[in-house]
Every structure is written in C-alpha cells, then in structure tokens.
Write a protein that holds these residues in place. Structure first.
Motif, PDB file in Angstrom:
ATOM      1  N   MET A   1       0.847  -1.209   0.000  1.00  0.00           N
ATOM      2  CA  MET A   1       0.000   0.000   0.000  1.00  0.00           C
ATOM      3  C   MET A   1       0.876   1.251   0.000  1.00  0.00           C
ATOM      4  SD  MET A   1      -3.035  -1.102   2.621  1.00  0.00           S
ATOM      5  CE  MET A   1      -2.094  -1.340   4.115  1.00  0.00           C
ATOM      6  N   ASP A   2       1.284   1.669  -1.171  1.00  0.00           N
ATOM      7  CA  ASP A   2       2.243   2.777  -1.240  1.00  0.00           C
ATOM      8  C   ASP A   2       1.646   4.008  -1.941  1.00  0.00           C
ATOM      9  OD1 ASP A   2       4.639   4.004  -0.758  1.00  0.00           O
ATOM     10  OD2 ASP A   2       5.670   3.146  -2.489  1.00  0.00           O
ATOM     11  N   GLY A   3       2.120   5.180  -1.546  1.00  0.00           N
ATOM     12  CA  GLY A   3       1.719   6.416  -2.218  1.00  0.00           C
ATOM     13  C   GLY A   3       0.824   7.310  -1.367  1.00  0.00           C
ATOM     14  N   ASN A   4       0.625   6.947  -0.111  1.00  0.00           N
ATOM     15  CA  ASN A   4      -0.229   7.760   0.765  1.00  0.00           C
ATOM     16  C   ASN A   4       0.327   9.171   0.939  1.00  0.00           C
ATOM     17  OD1 ASN A   4      -1.661   5.428   1.153  1.00  0.00           O
ATOM     18  ND2 ASN A   4      -0.963   5.073   3.251  1.00  0.00           N
ATOM     19  N   GLY A   5       1.642   9.242   1.152  1.00  0.00           N
ATOM     20  CA  GLY A   5       2.292  10.534   1.392  1.00  0.00           C
ATOM     21  C   GLY A   5       2.151  11.442   0.178  1.00  0.00           C
ATOM     22  N   ARG A   6       2.404  10.868  -1.008  1.00  0.00           N
ATOM     23  CA  ARG A   6       2.307  11.667  -2.235  1.00  0.00           C
ATOM     24  C   ARG A   6       0.866  12.094  -2.517  1.00  0.00           C
ATOM     25  NH1 ARG A   6       5.690   7.433  -5.542  1.00  0.00           N
ATOM     26  NH2 ARG A   6       5.415   6.339  -3.554  1.00  0.00           N
TER      27      ARG A   6
ATOM     28  N   ARG B   1       1.015  14.492   5.634  1.00  0.00           N
ATOM     29  CA  ARG B   1       1.101  13.092   5.197  1.00  0.00           C
ATOM     30  C   ARG B   1       0.093  12.190   5.900  1.00  0.00           C
ATOM     31  NH1 ARG B   1       5.537  11.305   2.474  1.00  0.00           N
ATOM     32  NH2 ARG B   1       5.364   9.300   3.519  1.00  0.00           N
TER      33      ARG B   1
ATOM     34  N   HIS C   1      -2.417   8.738   4.919  1.00  0.00           N
ATOM     35  CA  HIS C   1      -2.505   7.432   5.594  1.00  0.00           C
ATOM     36  C   HIS C   1      -3.947   7.126   5.974  1.00  0.00           C
ATOM     37  CE1 HIS C   1       1.735   7.044   5.453  1.00  0.00           C
ATOM     38  NE2 HIS C   1       1.986   8.032   6.291  1.00  0.00           N
TER      39      HIS C   1
ATOM     40  N   ALA D   1       1.358  -2.955   5.600  1.00  0.00           N
ATOM     41  CA  ALA D   1       0.883  -1.727   6.234  1.00  0.00           C
ATOM     42  C   ALA D   1       2.008  -0.909   6.873  1.00  0.00           C
ATOM     43  CB  ALA D   1      -0.169  -2.066   7.289  1.00  0.00           C
TER      44      ALA D   1
ATOM     45  N   ASN E   1      10.054   1.395   8.359  1.00  0.00           N
ATOM     46  CA  ASN E   1       9.239   2.612   8.449  1.00  0.00           C
ATOM     47  C   ASN E   1       9.408   3.369   9.773  1.00  0.00           C
ATOM     48  OD1 ASN E   1       6.554   1.229   6.412  1.00  0.00           O
ATOM     49  ND2 ASN E   1       8.146   2.664   5.808  1.00  0.00           N
TER      50      ASN E   1
ATOM     51  N   ARG F   1      10.836   7.026   9.921  1.00  0.00           N
ATOM     52  CA  ARG F   1      10.058   8.242   9.611  1.00  0.00           C
ATOM     53  C   ARG F   1       9.912   9.134  10.843  1.00  0.00           C
ATOM     54  NH1 ARG F   1       5.652   6.582   5.088  1.00  0.00           N
ATOM     55  NH2 ARG F   1       7.107   5.357   3.822  1.00  0.00           N
TER      56      ARG F   1
HETATM   57  C1  IPE Z   1       2.701   3.907   2.263  1.00  0.00           C
HETATM   58  O1  IPE Z   1       2.647   5.211   1.803  1.00  0.00           O
HETATM   59  C2  IPE Z   1       2.310   3.790   3.718  1.00  0.00           C
HETATM   60  C3  IPE Z   1       3.402   3.376   4.609  1.00  0.00           C
HETATM   61  C4  IPE Z   1       4.613   3.088   4.250  1.00  0.00           C
HETATM   62  C5  IPE Z   1       3.081   3.306   6.017  1.00  0.00           C
HETATM   63  P1  IPE Z   1       3.894   6.185   1.943  1.00  0.00           P
HETATM   64  O2  IPE Z   1       3.776   6.926   3.224  1.00  0.00           O
HETATM   65  O3  IPE Z   1       5.157   5.438   1.754  1.00  0.00           O
HETATM   66  O4  IPE Z   1       3.638   7.159   0.735  1.00  0.00           O
HETATM   67  P2  IPE Z   1       4.737   7.839  -0.177  1.00  0.00           P
HETATM   68  O5  IPE Z   1       5.545   6.739  -0.779  1.00  0.00           O
HETATM   69  O6  IPE Z   1       5.555   8.734   0.697  1.00  0.00           O
HETATM   70  O7  IPE Z   1       3.941   8.592  -1.199  1.00  0.00           O
END
Ligand code: IPE
Ligand code: IPE
Ligand code: MG
Length: 245
Positions: free
Chosen positions: A25-30, A39, A43, A69, A74, A77
C-alpha cells in the motif's frame, strides 16, 4: 484454444484468479502532498481503502490477501508520522471486526514486540475470534520485514539444533517456511504495488520468490476495485513457468 478465446474477454475465470495476492500500500504521502495536506491525511485515506479492496478481493474469489501496512524500516520516519500510523492501526483493528461477520479470518505477520500493549492485545483478540472462518484470510503485515522474518525463522531452527532435536542437515526449505510468520499461508501468486515504484521494499521476499509482479502509477488511496480487476486480468495473461518450460 479455449484459453485464447477466454483471454479476449474482460472476465477472468476462477482458475485464473490468484490464490494469494499481496498489496504494497504505497503512495499515501504523495497523495496528501498533491493536495497540500499533511502526510497523515494520506494514511487515513489509504487505511479506508484497504477494507473496500478486501471485500472486493473476496468477491473476485481470492483466498488470501496480504496488505503491507508498516515495514520494519518505516520506524525511520518522523515520530509524529509513525504515531499517527499507529493510531490508525488501533482504530482499524476495531473496525476490522466487521470482517468477523463476513467469514473472513484475520492474521497478522511481523514482529509484534515493538508494538504497543493495546495494539498487541487487539491483534490477538481479533485473530482468536476469527480463527475458524474460511471464506478468505486477510493478512496484515505490521512491523513486518522479509529479512527480519527469515532471521526469526533461523533463530527458531538454531534453538532446535542446539537442543539436539535436529541435525543441521535436516534443515530444509519446508522447515524454514514452517518457522516464518506465514506458517500455513501459501506463497504469493501476485504482488500489486501502486504509486509507480517497482521494488519489493522487503515485502515477503521468501514468499514472493515466484510471484508475478504488477505495478501501477495510481497512488494507493486512489486505487479502486477496477484497478484491482486490471491487476487480476494482467495476472491471468501471464505465463508462469516456475523454472520449467
Ligand atoms: C505507504 O505510503 C504507507 C506506509 C509506508 C506506512 P507512503 O507513506 O510510503 O507514501 P509515499 O511513498 O511517501 O507517497
Ligand atoms: C513500503 O513502502 C512499505 C509499506 C507500504 C508498508 P515504503 O514507502 O516504505 O518503501 P520505499 O521506502 O519507497 O522503498
Ligand atoms: Mg512510500
């Protein structure tokens, strides 16, 4: 011949549906950044999505679905981001209970020792309450790392050798597998990674050895049922050989 005819239609027949699908599940931050939001909003949106995709996967006939997840990496961060992700887990562990009524078994993989007492308690309770369900198994990878998992398996086996229960020569792939977090969960058939990245990022490196890989530029919070169908369709058109001809 029948096969060729089938591949020209959008519908995918039962035998072409992967048994076990993994979703990074990637790309939430973007997703959040594009909207000028912090960010953690990404999530939150991403967490909503996994329930919809779980239900859809069940309807399609997938038997096991694993969502990545939170990785063992991670923790690097910022603390407030990690804290907000942990808060979301607590909230979703309450909501995930709805699945118990849908005959879905829930399991967790990963190192739980670093998680909060509350989280661990909720995880154990939901696993226990759903253990007899068999329509589908939903696996949540929380504080999961493929290398960490293999390390953990090796430690278990080393203890057996030390105790004189087995000889080093008796260490087989099956024994390593039996000591992974995924005991009794079949290997991955398909790994889906949204957000455009084309890497595993330590996701199920043992279990993905022969998985088909599907990636898409769509960010995880925007990934919908139709996108899942696209991935299944792409999978159904792959030719898996497992080293054979
Ligand atoms: C995935 O989305 C969620 C986790 C790793 C918890 P990201 O937070 O990695 O989103 P991007 O890659 O920065 O867009
Ligand atoms: C992988 O995503 C981990 C999860 C989705 C939980 P990351 O965003 O952490 O991966 P990298 O850092 O881009 O490889
Ligand atoms: Mg990411």
């Amino acid at each position: 011949m029948a096969n060729i005819a089938k591949k020209n239609t959008a519908a995918v027949t039962a035998q072409e549906v992967p048994v076990h699908v993994g979703v990074i599940m990637d790309g939430n931050g973007r997703w959040a950044k594009k909207r000028n939001l912090p960010r953690k909003f990404g999530h939150r949106e991403g967490a909503k999505n996994f329930r919809a995709i779980t239900r859809h996967a069940k309807a399609v006939g997938v038997k096991y679905i694993t969502f990545y997840a939170f990785s063992t990496e991670n923790w690097k961060r910022p603390k407030d981001e990690v804290d907000s992700i942990m808060e979301l887990f607590e909230k979703y562990l309450d909501e995930v209970r709805d699945f118990v009524e849908e005959n879905i078994r829930i399991r967790f993989i990963g190192d739980r020792s670093a998680l909060s007492e509350t989280l661990r308690r909720k995880m154990a309770a939901v696993e226990e309450d759903s253990k007899d369900f068999n329509a589908m198994t939903l696996v949540l990878a929380i504080n999961y790392g493929g290398r960490d998992e293999i390390c953990h398996s090796v430690q278990q086996i080393a203890k057996m050798v030390k105790a004189g229960q087995i000889e080093p020569e008796e260490i087989t792939q099956e024994l390593i597998e039996k000591n992974l977090y995924t005991e009794e969960i079949p290997p991955l058939d398909l790994v889906i990674r949204p957000s455009g990245e084309q890497r595993l990022s330590n996701f199920m490196i043992w279990q993905a050895a022969y998985a088909e890989f599907y990636y898409t530029n769509i960010l995880w919070p925007d990934f919908k049922n139709e996108d899942f169908d696209e991935a299944i369709k792409a999978y159904s058109e792959r030719n898996r050989r497992f080293g054979g001809v």
